[in-house]
Design a protein around this motif. Structure first.
Motif, PDB file in Angstrom:
ATOM      1  N   MET A  79       7.027   6.585   9.532  1.00  0.00           N
ATOM      2  CA  MET A  79       7.005   6.291   8.418  1.00  0.00           C
ATOM      3  C   MET A  79       7.941   5.640   8.032  1.00  0.00           C
ATOM      4  O   MET A  79       7.610   4.281   7.365  1.00  0.00           O
ATOM      5  N   VAL A  80       8.739   6.052   8.029  1.00  0.00           N
ATOM      6  CA  VAL A  80      10.211   5.043   6.807  1.00  0.00           C
ATOM      7  C   VAL A  80      10.392   3.807   7.991  1.00  0.00           C
ATOM      8  O   VAL A  80      10.707   3.649   7.082  1.00  0.00           O
ATOM      9  N   PHE A  81       9.841   3.720   9.331  1.00  0.00           N
ATOM     10  CA  PHE A  81       9.598   2.133   9.807  1.00  0.00           C
ATOM     11  C   PHE A  81       8.445   1.704   9.311  1.00  0.00           C
ATOM     12  O   PHE A  81       8.920   0.511   9.456  1.00  0.00           O
ATOM     13  N   THR A  82       7.689   2.131   8.778  1.00  0.00           N
ATOM     14  CA  THR A  82       6.604   1.222   8.359  1.00  0.00           C
ATOM     15  C   THR A  82       6.545   1.065   7.450  1.00  0.00           C
ATOM     16  O   THR A  82       6.026   0.018   6.350  1.00  0.00           O
ATOM     17  N   ALA A  83       7.490   1.670   6.559  1.00  0.00           N
ATOM     18  CA  ALA A  83       7.553   1.712   5.278  1.00  0.00           C
ATOM     19  C   ALA A  83       8.614   0.159   4.393  1.00  0.00           C
ATOM     20  O   ALA A  83       9.069  -0.269   5.441  1.00  0.00           O
ATOM     21  N   ALA A  84       8.136  -0.119   3.215  1.00  0.00           N
ATOM     22  CA  ALA A  84       8.931  -1.781   3.313  1.00  0.00           C
ATOM     23  C   ALA A  84       9.809  -0.890   2.230  1.00  0.00           C
ATOM     24  O   ALA A  84      10.565  -2.273   1.669  1.00  0.00           O
TER      25      ALA A  84
ATOM     26  N   ARG B  48       0.879  -1.545  -0.055  1.00  0.00           N
ATOM     27  CA  ARG B  48       0.166  -0.076  -0.351  1.00  0.00           C
ATOM     28  C   ARG B  48       0.838   1.615  -0.441  1.00  0.00           C
ATOM     29  O   ARG B  48       1.799   1.211   0.798  1.00  0.00           O
ATOM     30  N   ILE B  49       0.248   2.532  -0.428  1.00  0.00           N
ATOM     31  CA  ILE B  49       0.733   3.587  -0.541  1.00  0.00           C
ATOM     32  C   ILE B  49       0.862   3.986   0.551  1.00  0.00           C
ATOM     33  O   ILE B  49      -0.520   5.072   0.906  1.00  0.00           O
ATOM     34  N   ILE B  50       1.665   5.007   1.355  1.00  0.00           N
ATOM     35  CA  ILE B  50       1.442   4.740   2.661  1.00  0.00           C
ATOM     36  C   ILE B  50       2.603   6.481   2.482  1.00  0.00           C
ATOM     37  O   ILE B  50       2.073   7.712   3.283  1.00  0.00           O
ATOM     38  N   TYR B  51       2.327   7.059   1.313  1.00  0.00           N
ATOM     39  CA  TYR B  51       3.275   8.800   1.726  1.00  0.00           C
ATOM     40  C   TYR B  51       4.231   8.539  -0.205  1.00  0.00           C
ATOM     41  O   TYR B  51       4.500   8.247  -0.741  1.00  0.00           O
ATOM     42  N   VAL B  52       3.701  10.041   0.062  1.00  0.00           N
ATOM     43  CA  VAL B  52       3.899  10.665  -1.868  1.00  0.00           C
ATOM     44  C   VAL B  52       4.692  11.290  -1.561  1.00  0.00           C
ATOM     45  O   VAL B  52       4.022  12.705  -0.731  1.00  0.00           O
ATOM     46  N   GLY B  53       5.417  12.149  -1.827  1.00  0.00           N
ATOM     47  CA  GLY B  53       6.167  13.307  -1.903  1.00  0.00           C
ATOM     48  C   GLY B  53       6.749  13.530  -3.473  1.00  0.00           C
ATOM     49  O   GLY B  53       7.430  12.784  -4.233  1.00  0.00           O
ATOM     50  N   LYS B  54       7.400  14.490  -3.518  1.00  0.00           N
ATOM     51  CA  LYS B  54       8.441  15.464  -4.476  1.00  0.00           C
ATOM     52  C   LYS B  54       9.203  15.988  -3.886  1.00  0.00           C
ATOM     53  O   LYS B  54       9.588  16.399  -3.103  1.00  0.00           O
ATOM     54  N   ALA B  55       9.981  16.696  -5.402  1.00  0.00           N
ATOM     55  CA  ALA B  55      11.992  16.515  -4.870  1.00  0.00           C
ATOM     56  C   ALA B  55      12.109  17.380  -6.497  1.00  0.00           C
ATOM     57  O   ALA B  55      12.180  16.203  -7.353  1.00  0.00           O
ATOM     58  N   LYS B  56      12.663  18.125  -6.090  1.00  0.00           N
ATOM     59  CA  LYS B  56      13.507  19.115  -7.011  1.00  0.00           C
ATOM     60  C   LYS B  56      15.010  18.565  -7.906  1.00  0.00           C
ATOM     61  O   LYS B  56      15.080  18.185  -8.399  1.00  0.00           O
TER      62      LYS B  56
END
Length: 660
Positions: free
Chosen positions: A59-64, A28-36
């Motif tokens: 968030m980073v510990f939940t992500a795989a 599942r997608i848990i976070y979306v971000g953008k970056a230059k």
């Protein structure tokens, strides 16, 4: 999960702008971000957890795992980020998770006196809508800038009717931000013409109108009409600002799957963007094995069968199912077959595929190659993602210690070596129809590229004019390299045009890296090239193993053998040899292009009477390139040291005549 377990290598993360997504163990997608810069942003997530914000740390510990998509610029990244936040509602994205729709810039062409306005309402047929904009202030600022150039009505129906009754326009009418059709300053037809001009500007790139305004500004300045020139200058600035803020991807009736493909003899990288209602609604990507002898059209055909074949057994998803995003645009579901499929190359069986897809969809489907405009730019973005995905895949495999160990051991067993080839050198030749012949040497140690040992060769031949074919060129390159090796020269540069004289004095000279004998030499080619290379080894007594890698079927040829050695297509040894060959080819062709460009510049300048080497160098140093020299006028040329009026005139006449 510990972020260190799924952290990507920093070198694998591109520096380009883009959008990234963190997924959990259930995908599942848990976070979306953008970056230059994706690299600069993503490495921050994998720093010491104690330094992270509590929510970020959670968030980073939940992500795989983390994945990313490269886009063309920051505006595309901004638009795609918010589109995906709205589509997937990731649990760790706290902004813009309300149920509001995006703001659009609308032009109500269905009214007698068209109005331009900001709206979040459902779209009405006949009106024009531009956006979505990711922030309300952005669309309002765009509207303010547009009214400077296109003074049309932006007021509500009540304000407009009141102005008609009283004969007094609103504030915009007094400050020239509206042509005031409500009080008869312009007719309905004239006002509609202003509205159509705004629509034309927003539908196009805006470059033509901006260029026309700039030309008018210059004419007004020449005529010393400085107030008019200042107004036009402000108009140009306003239009430029609007163009930069306009985040339209494609027309809102665009439903298409956009494919990008990058492949070599062993593997193919596929990326697909799902465009629905003119916006990117999703993305997929994968790397798969290729089939021998298949070129781009054949790969595209297989790709289409693979992606849409799931609909053949189940009609679920194939029908034109409808979806409605938070931007209030009704569109075909991203899971359904769209009206158009954009591919990098048209498959040979395109007609049959279109018929097959049409039956599955229940409507016509067109397969096409887009070639210009915003569609081509989007297709190029998808291709860039495919290229980078394949590079990441190969680098990840090459950086795997277990994989490298398997590759070297397979080479040892397959070639019958006493030990695994820890130092491998690979050679390639590059030229253009026999001119500017060059060779390259790349070095891998312990299965990894050692770029500090890469070297170029200039192929000169016995008379300094090159050699007749690639076999003779390879003979010269290997002879120069192995001569230094056999004689024990302290050659810092294995590609020196003339060998250094005298052996190494171990008492005074430290061992040099090119004194080390390679365990294996790989040449690009089949049995003829391998046998020619082996003759050089035998003549010089170098005692080095030689193999060749034939590109057509990825066969490994061994000198004196009637049949090639065939590694399985999934073999780590074959992957390593292919990586070597491709790296050598890249290194050779880069050097060849550089020499060819330099030679073309020199040949053009050599033909000018009175222009010697020193003056050519001065010109190139001053202007930087031959193209800039051709653009220079007499005054600019005379600024160069050693170039007088007469020689400057000769240069201009000669280069202009050459252009004609």
């Amino acid at each position: 999960m510990n972020p260190a377990d799924y952290r990507p290598k920093t070198s694998d993360i591109p520096r380009d702008p883009g959008v990234y997504r963190f997924r959990d163990e259930e995908d599942r997608i848990i976070y979306v971000g953008k970056a230059k810069s994706l690299r600069q942003r993503l490495v921050n997530y994998f720093q010491d957890p104690a330094l992270l914000h509590p929510r970020t740390r959670q968030m980073v510990f939940t992500a795989a795992r983390v994945e990313w998509v490269v886009v063309g610029n920051e505006i595309e990244a901004l638009s795609l980020e918010y589109s995906w936040i709205k589509e997937f509602a990731p649990r760790f994205n706290v902004m813009y998770r309300d149920d509001k729709s995006y703001p659009y810039l609308a032009v109500t062409l269905t009214e007698e006196y068209p109005r331009v306005m900001v709206t979040r309402n459902a779209h009405k047929r006949g009106n024009k809508y531009y956006g979505p904009y990711t922030k309300v202030w952005a669309v309002r600022e765009s509207l303010d800038q547009l009214l400077r150039v296109f003074p049309m009505r932006s007021c509500t129906k009540g304000v407009f009717n009141n102005a008609q009754r009283t004969g007094r326009p609103c504030l915009n009418g007094y400050i020239d931000r509206c042509a005031a059709p409500c009080v008869g300053r312009v007719s309905a037809a004239e006002h509609r013409h202003i509205a159509q001009a705004l629509v034309s500007f927003m539908d196009g790139s805006g470059e033509e109108l901006i260029a026309a305004k700039k030309a008018e500004m210059m004419e007004a300045a020449k005529a010393q009409e400085f107030e008019r020139a200042a107004r036009l200058r402000d108009d140009v600035a306003a239009l430029t600002t609007v163009v930069e803020k306009n985040t339209v991807v494609l027309d809102m009736d665009t439903d298409a799957d956009v494919f990008g493909l990058e492949f070599d003899e062993l593997e193919a990288s596929v990326q697909v963007f799902f465009v629905r209602g003119g916006r990117i609604r999703g993305q997929r990507g994968w790397v798969t094995e290729t089939v021998a002898d298949l070129e781009a059209p054949g790969l595209v055909s297989q790709m289409i069968l693979q992606v849409y074949g799931q609909y053949a057994s189940s009609r679920v998803g194939a029908k034109r199912s409808s979806a409605k995003s938070v931007d209030d645009v009704a569109h075909t579901s991203a899971d359904a077959i769209p009206r158009e499929i954009w591919v990098p190359a048209l498959p040979d069986d395109a007609e049959a595929l279109e018929s097959w897809l049409g039956e599955l969809r229940g409507g016509s489907v067109r397969i096409r190659v887009v070639q210009r405009g915003a569609k081509a730019q989007l297709a190029q973005t998808v291709h860039t993602n495919a290229v980078q995905a394949l590079q990441r895949h190969k680098l990840h495999r090459a950086g795997d210690l277990t994989e490298r160990s398997k590759a070297l051991e397979e080479l040892r067993m397959g070639l019958g070596l006493d030990r695994a080839p820890l130092r491998i050198e690979c050679y390639d030749i590059s030229h253009t129809q026999g001119t500017n012949q060059v060779g390259s040497m790349v070095v891998f140690e312990d299965g990894l590229a050692k770029k500090s040992d890469y070297r170029h060769f200039i192929v000169r031949g016995p008379d300094g004019n090159g050699v007749p074919d690639d076999t003779a060129a390879m003979d010269e390159v290997l002879r120069r390299r192995l001569t230094r090796l056999v004689q024990g020269h302290a050659a810092d540069d294995a590609s020196d045009d003339e060998p250094t004289s005298g052996p190494i004095d171990l008492a005074t000279d430290a061992p040099r890296r090119f004194a080390y004998k390679p365990d294996l030499i790989v040449v690009d080619g089949g049995l003829p090239q391998v046998n020619a290379a082996q003759r050089v080894v035998e003549e010089l007594g170098a005692d080095v193993r030689i193999v060749g890698l034939a590109k057509r079927l990825e066969e490994v040829w061994i000198p004196g053998e009637e049949f090639p050695l065939i590694f399985p297509r999934t073999s780590p040894a074959l992957h390593l040899l292919q990586y070597l060959r491709d790296e050598s080819h890249r290194f050779a062709i880069t050097f060849h292009r550089k020499r060819r460009a330099k030679a073309m510049t020199r040949s053009a300048l050599d033909a000018i009477p009175g222009l010697g080497t020193a003056k050519q160098t001065a010109l190139l140093k001053h202007f930087g390139s031959l193209a800039k020299i051709k653009e220079a006028d007499l005054e600019a040329l005379e600024e160069v040291s050693g170039i007088g009026p007469r020689l400057a005139q000769t240069i201009v006449e000669f280069l202009h005549r050459e252009n004609e």
